[in-house]
Design a protein around this motif. Structure first.
Motif, PDB file in Angstrom:
ATOM      1  N   VAL A  64      36.082 -37.343  -4.376  1.00 49.33           N
ATOM      2  CA  VAL A  64      37.102 -36.888  -3.439  1.00 49.33           C
ATOM      3  C   VAL A  64      37.432 -38.049  -2.517  1.00 49.33           C
ATOM      4  O   VAL A  64      36.548 -38.620  -1.882  1.00 49.33           O
ATOM      5  CB  VAL A  64      36.620 -35.665  -2.638  1.00 49.33           C
ATOM      6  CG1 VAL A  64      37.666 -35.237  -1.626  1.00 49.33           C
ATOM      7  CG2 VAL A  64      36.274 -34.517  -3.582  1.00 49.33           C
ATOM      8  N   GLU A  65      38.700 -38.411  -2.480  1.00 48.92           N
ATOM      9  CA  GLU A  65      39.185 -39.477  -1.608  1.00 48.92           C
ATOM     10  C   GLU A  65      40.352 -38.954  -0.804  1.00 48.92           C
ATOM     11  O   GLU A  65      41.324 -38.441  -1.375  1.00 48.92           O
ATOM     12  CB  GLU A  65      39.632 -40.687  -2.433  1.00 48.92           C
ATOM     13  CG  GLU A  65      38.486 -41.410  -3.108  1.00 48.92           C
ATOM     14  CD  GLU A  65      38.951 -42.671  -3.809  1.00 48.92           C
ATOM     15  OE1 GLU A  65      40.028 -43.196  -3.473  1.00 48.92           O
ATOM     16  OE2 GLU A  65      38.214 -43.121  -4.691  1.00 48.92           O
ATOM     17  N   ASP A 106      39.873 -37.219  -7.288  1.00 47.16           N
ATOM     18  CA  ASP A 106      40.223 -38.447  -7.996  1.00 47.16           C
ATOM     19  C   ASP A 106      39.207 -38.648  -9.111  1.00 47.16           C
ATOM     20  O   ASP A 106      38.050 -38.249  -8.992  1.00 47.16           O
ATOM     21  CB  ASP A 106      40.182 -39.632  -7.021  1.00 47.16           C
ATOM     22  CG  ASP A 106      40.727 -40.906  -7.628  1.00 47.16           C
ATOM     23  OD1 ASP A 106      41.710 -40.826  -8.388  1.00 47.16           O
ATOM     24  OD2 ASP A 106      40.169 -41.981  -7.336  1.00 47.16           O
ATOM     25  N   TRP A 107      39.636 -39.250 -10.210  1.00 47.78           N
ATOM     26  CA  TRP A 107      38.775 -39.473 -11.368  1.00 47.78           C
ATOM     27  C   TRP A 107      38.741 -40.954 -11.697  1.00 47.78           C
ATOM     28  O   TRP A 107      39.764 -41.622 -11.680  1.00 47.78           O
ATOM     29  CB  TRP A 107      39.304 -38.704 -12.576  1.00 47.78           C
ATOM     30  CG  TRP A 107      39.250 -37.232 -12.411  1.00 47.78           C
ATOM     31  CD1 TRP A 107      40.210 -36.438 -11.843  1.00 47.78           C
ATOM     32  CD2 TRP A 107      38.189 -36.364 -12.765  1.00 47.78           C
ATOM     33  NE1 TRP A 107      39.814 -35.130 -11.859  1.00 47.78           N
ATOM     34  CE2 TRP A 107      38.583 -35.054 -12.432  1.00 47.78           C
ATOM     35  CE3 TRP A 107      36.947 -36.571 -13.381  1.00 47.78           C
ATOM     36  CZ2 TRP A 107      37.758 -33.956 -12.657  1.00 47.78           C
ATOM     37  CZ3 TRP A 107      36.151 -35.468 -13.611  1.00 47.78           C
ATOM     38  CH2 TRP A 107      36.550 -34.178 -13.244  1.00 47.78           C
ATOM     39  N   ARG A 108      37.564 -41.465 -12.006  1.00 47.09           N
ATOM     40  CA  ARG A 108      37.410 -42.860 -12.423  1.00 47.09           C
ATOM     41  C   ARG A 108      36.638 -42.886 -13.740  1.00 47.09           C
ATOM     42  O   ARG A 108      35.646 -42.190 -13.903  1.00 47.09           O
ATOM     43  CB  ARG A 108      36.635 -43.652 -11.387  1.00 47.09           C
ATOM     44  CG  ARG A 108      37.268 -43.641 -10.021  1.00 47.09           C
ATOM     45  CD  ARG A 108      37.318 -45.031  -9.448  1.00 47.09           C
ATOM     46  NE  ARG A 108      37.713 -45.075  -8.069  1.00 47.09           N
ATOM     47  CZ  ARG A 108      38.931 -44.880  -7.614  1.00 47.09           C
ATOM     48  NH1 ARG A 108      39.880 -44.548  -8.418  1.00 47.09           N
ATOM     49  NH2 ARG A 108      39.206 -44.971  -6.339  1.00 47.09           N
TER      50      ARG A 108
END
Length: 108
Positions: A97-98, A103-105
């Motif tokens: 979480v940003e 968010d996914w990396r």
């Protein structure tokens, strides 16, 4: 994706399909509901007829197989919640979480 974004993307893709009906069998169908952006510039969607998820890309059209497909939106949410709680990847992607957004990396 916000509700406004869902409506905007749904309307845009439906308008394009209405302008060129030959696209609809593989490119987009108005019954689909976009709910998120994927990491390659496409949309994730739910098919309310089946409950399954998939993805849509302007260049490729609909993807109903592969890494974007889940048996249901609920399954996707449960897997995502578990991954966030445990810090585990989902199909090689690590959630985080940003600034209040998921968010996914991808990590090898």
């Amino acid at each position: 994706m916000s509700v406004r974004g869902m409506q905007r993307d749904w309307q845009l893709t439906c308008d394009i399909t209405l302008d060129d009906p030959e696209l609809s069998p593989y490119w987009w169908h108005g019954r689909l509901i976009p709910f998120g952006y994927d990491l390659t510039g496409g949309n994730l969607f739910i098919d309310p007829d089946t409950g399954r998820t998939g993805s849509f890309h302007n260049e490729d059209g609909l993807r109903m197989q592969g890494g974007d497909v889940w048996p249901s939106y609920l399954t996707l949410l449960k897997v995502t919640a578990r991954a966030l709680e445990r810090g585990e990847p989902v199909r090689g992607w690590h959630p985080g979480v940003e600034k209040g957004r998921l968010d996914w990396r991808f990590k090898d």
